[in-house]
Design a protein around this motif. Structure first.
Motif, PDB file in Angstrom:
ATOM      1  N   ASP A   7      21.568  37.180 -13.096  1.00 27.45           N
ATOM      2  CA  ASP A   7      21.899  37.711 -11.782  1.00 27.45           C
ATOM      3  C   ASP A   7      21.634  39.207 -11.723  1.00 27.45           C
ATOM      4  O   ASP A   7      22.073  39.965 -12.578  1.00 27.45           O
ATOM      5  CB  ASP A   7      23.379  37.450 -11.492  1.00 27.45           C
ATOM      6  CG  ASP A   7      23.814  38.051 -10.165  1.00 27.45           C
ATOM      7  OD1 ASP A   7      24.605  38.989 -10.189  1.00 27.45           O
ATOM      8  OD2 ASP A   7      23.356  37.557  -9.129  1.00 27.45           O
ATOM      9  N   SER A  12      21.691  41.122  -3.035  1.00 27.35           N
ATOM     10  CA  SER A  12      22.672  40.696  -2.043  1.00 27.35           C
ATOM     11  C   SER A  12      22.733  39.179  -1.931  1.00 27.35           C
ATOM     12  O   SER A  12      21.729  38.484  -2.093  1.00 27.35           O
ATOM     13  CB  SER A  12      22.330  41.294  -0.673  1.00 27.35           C
ATOM     14  OG  SER A  12      22.363  42.700  -0.719  1.00 27.35           O
ATOM     15  N   ALA A  13      23.924  38.703  -1.607  1.00 21.15           N
ATOM     16  CA  ALA A  13      24.103  37.281  -1.332  1.00 21.15           C
ATOM     17  C   ALA A  13      23.653  36.968   0.085  1.00 21.15           C
ATOM     18  O   ALA A  13      23.644  37.841   0.956  1.00 21.15           O
ATOM     19  CB  ALA A  13      25.570  36.900  -1.505  1.00 21.15           C
ATOM     20  N   ASP A  14      23.283  35.732   0.302  1.00 20.71           N
ATOM     21  CA  ASP A  14      22.969  35.279   1.660  1.00 20.71           C
ATOM     22  C   ASP A  14      24.237  34.927   2.421  1.00 20.71           C
ATOM     23  O   ASP A  14      24.344  35.179   3.627  1.00 20.71           O
ATOM     24  CB  ASP A  14      22.056  34.050   1.608  1.00 20.71           C
ATOM     25  CG  ASP A  14      20.742  34.327   0.905  1.00 20.71           C
ATOM     26  OD1 ASP A  14      20.160  35.403   1.127  1.00 20.71           O
ATOM     27  OD2 ASP A  14      20.308  33.455   0.116  1.00 20.71           O
ATOM     28  N   ARG A  38      23.251  32.511  -2.916  1.00 23.22           N
ATOM     29  CA  ARG A  38      21.994  33.212  -2.740  1.00 23.22           C
ATOM     30  C   ARG A  38      20.833  32.285  -3.101  1.00 23.22           C
ATOM     31  O   ARG A  38      20.869  31.612  -4.138  1.00 23.22           O
ATOM     32  CB  ARG A  38      21.933  34.473  -3.624  1.00 23.22           C
ATOM     33  CG  ARG A  38      20.658  35.294  -3.436  1.00 23.22           C
ATOM     34  CD  ARG A  38      20.680  36.586  -4.236  1.00 23.22           C
ATOM     35  NE  ARG A  38      20.873  36.341  -5.650  1.00 23.22           N
ATOM     36  CZ  ARG A  38      21.815  36.933  -6.378  1.00 23.22           C
ATOM     37  NH1 ARG A  38      22.664  37.772  -5.824  1.00 23.22           N
ATOM     38  NH2 ARG A  38      21.909  36.663  -7.663  1.00 23.22           N
ATOM     39  N   ALA A  43      25.736  32.129  -6.598  1.00 25.09           N
ATOM     40  CA  ALA A  43      25.442  33.380  -7.301  1.00 25.09           C
ATOM     41  C   ALA A  43      26.643  33.886  -8.080  1.00 25.09           C
ATOM     42  O   ALA A  43      26.499  34.410  -9.194  1.00 25.09           O
ATOM     43  CB  ALA A  43      24.982  34.445  -6.309  1.00 25.09           C
ATOM     44  N   LEU A  54      28.562  41.613  -3.967  1.00 26.53           N
ATOM     45  CA  LEU A  54      27.220  41.110  -3.659  1.00 26.53           C
ATOM     46  C   LEU A  54      26.922  41.135  -2.158  1.00 26.53           C
ATOM     47  O   LEU A  54      25.871  40.655  -1.739  1.00 26.53           O
ATOM     48  CB  LEU A  54      27.061  39.679  -4.184  1.00 26.53           C
ATOM     49  CG  LEU A  54      27.111  39.491  -5.703  1.00 26.53           C
ATOM     50  CD1 LEU A  54      26.835  38.034  -6.061  1.00 26.53           C
ATOM     51  CD2 LEU A  54      26.106  40.392  -6.396  1.00 26.53           C
ATOM     52  N   THR A  59      24.050  39.961   4.586  1.00 22.21           N
ATOM     53  CA  THR A  59      24.929  38.897   4.097  1.00 22.21           C
ATOM     54  C   THR A  59      25.854  38.408   5.208  1.00 22.21           C
ATOM     55  O   THR A  59      26.501  39.218   5.877  1.00 22.21           O
ATOM     56  CB  THR A  59      25.785  39.404   2.926  1.00 22.21           C
ATOM     57  OG1 THR A  59      24.937  39.870   1.882  1.00 22.21           O
ATOM     58  CG2 THR A  59      26.684  38.303   2.390  1.00 22.21           C
ATOM     59  N   GLY A 449      22.540  25.991   0.398  1.00 24.72           N
ATOM     60  CA  GLY A 449      22.800  27.328   0.923  1.00 24.72           C
ATOM     61  C   GLY A 449      22.737  27.454   2.426  1.00 24.72           C
ATOM     62  O   GLY A 449      23.022  28.528   2.977  1.00 24.72           O
TER      63      GLY A 449
END
Length: 465
Positions: A7, A12-14, A38, A43, A54, A59, A449
């Motif tokens: 990682d 950034s995470a979605d 993500r 993640a 994140l 996001t 996701g």
């Protein structure tokens, strides 16, 4: 905090879900209150501070407000195409036993496609992110429903290629009739001609074959070691001149499938049909000792010694507790008073370590998994530790079906690196009783996701039961 291997700390995470309880169902997954997704995978899981690290400008952050996150529900035995054609009707309806199916045949490819898509909307609204379509193929090419033939498999391939499936699908081939006869010659021919290749087996996978060994106890068609109360002595559905030949032919089907590397799901409800099945699997494993995850479907009259054999052989059990609850009187009428009390030994299956999947068999029953968990708890009786029981039953709809799918490495839990398949409930299932669970709403469903159902957005879904 747990983070996916490799990682990037600043990536950034979605999507982040925070401020609730996350039941990751993986080692080290306790005490989690937030989860970051993500690129279609988990993640990070941990507390809000760790996971919000994140968050980036793009996001999407969902405030759980105390709601609960679970791995996506996996119904390991759900006839989705037939469900899409029949819903909101089911075979049981409000009756204690199954009745005749409404006459709504799927007459062409377009109708089959619409039925699959409609079922996809329905299962998404229930938090179901994976299911097994148990029996598609040439044995039903001329079937009355049009919901189980080769054309259905072709529609699944097309929808998967177009990216239109709302859930991950595992399918079993069927070389006999649904709930009906099959013969060794046709089975072997079908097995030889099977093409199970797909573009992405994580979305559509043809895992093996389904075989109908017998019927069901209330109809006096489960293959048992003893006669029914009225003297009926049933036979296997597999063709043969007598019981010995029918048993030998069923065994040959199982052994041939194992030899070819196919997982086998055997519809077997009677204790004698289960014995024949386990004997065949034992012979197949002696010849080629590979665990292909074979399993018994329904297993109504399975005995404790058979459960021990199943655990030793790695044979799973897919069963429907609501059928046990509804047909108790019918089973006693068929087999004699008190017979139902010894049937569907769910606690024994858990105690013996049998891979146990709770399933709906929709549209025989509603696809609502919450009802099956409530029925399982009712059937098993009072629990010394209700919270622990609920946790074990939830695994029967998440972790164990992933095991059956040979997919434990990538789905079934919410460990970092696993696919981002999850559902959000309005309350923590470990804080309610199983009897209350059917009234706990599914709020959000995420597959790969992507949000495929959002109750707050009032997404249009088919009428629910």
């Amino acid at each position: 905090m747990r983070t996916a291997d490799g990682d990037a700390r600043n990536a950034s995470a979605d999507l982040i879900l925070r401020g609730g309880v996350v039941h990751a169902l993986c080692p080290g997954g306790g005490g989690v209150t937030a989860i970051a997704l993500r690129a279609g995978h988990v993640a990070r899981i941990g507390d809000e501070r760790e996971v919000m690290a994140l968050a980036g400008p793009a996001t999407r952050v969902v405030d759980l407000a105390g709601r609960a996150v679970l791995p996506g529900i996996n119904d390991a035995h759900l006839h989705a195409t037939w469900l899409g054609a029949m819903w909101p009707d089911t075979l049981f309806g409000g009756q204690p036993g199954p009745g005749p199916a409404p006459q709504r045949p799927l007459l062409d490819a377009a109708e089959r496609r619409r039925a699959i898509l409609r079922a996809g909307e329905l299962v998404a609204s229930l938090g179901i992110t994976s299911y097994t379509e148990p029996g598609l193929g040439p044995g039903e090419d001329h079937g009355a429903t049009g919901a189980f033939g080769t054309s259905v498999a072709e529609q699944y391939r097309a929808l998967a290629a177009e990216g239109l499936l709302r859930a991950r699908v595992t399918a079993l081939w069927l070389f006999g009739e649904l709930d009906g006869p099959s013969d060794l010659e046709s089975f072997l021919a079908g097995l030889a001609a099977t093409d199970g290749t797909t573009n992405d087996p994580r979305w559509l996978r043809f895992a093996g074959v389904k075989i109908f060994a017998d019927g069901i106890p209330p109809m006096r068609s489960a293959y048992t070691h003893h006669c029914y109360a009225d003297g009926v002595s049933p036979s296997l559905l597999v063709a043969g001149a007598d019981d010995a030949e029918r048993e030998a032919n069923l065994a040959q089907m199982i052994i041939a499938a194992h030899r070819a590397g196919h997982q086998v799901g055997v519809h077997a409800t009677g204790d004698r049909s289960i014995d024949v099945t386990l004997d065949a699997i034992e012979r197949a494993r002696a010849e080629h000792d590979t665990d292909l995850g074979h399993y018994v479907i329904h297993g109504d009259l399975v005995t404790r010694p058979q459960l021990r054999r199943m655990a030793a052989l790695g044979v799973g059990l897919d069963t429907q507790p609501e059928i046990a609850v509804r047909t108790r009187t019918l089973v006693d009428d068929a087999l004699g008073p008190g017979s139902a009390a010894a049937a569907w030994p769910l606690q024994a299956a858990l105690d013996e370590g049998v891979p146990l999947c709770l399933t709906s068999d929709a549209p025989v029953l509603s696809p609502d998994w919450r009802r099956q968990i409530a029925a399982a708890d009712e059937w098993m009786g009072p629990a010394p530790d209700p919270r622990r029981r609920m946790g074990r039953l939830l695994r029967c709809y998440t972790v164990e079906p992933a095991r059956q799918d040979h997919a434990l490495a990538w789905k079934g839990t919410l460990a970092p690196g696993m696919v981002a398949d999850l559902c959000v409930l309005e309350a923590d299932p470990l804080a309610v009783t199983p009897a209350e669970l059917p009234d706990v709403n599914v709020e959000l469903t995420v597959v790969d996701g992507e949000i495929v159902y959002d109750r707050d957005a009032r997404v249009a879904v088919p009428e629910t039961a």
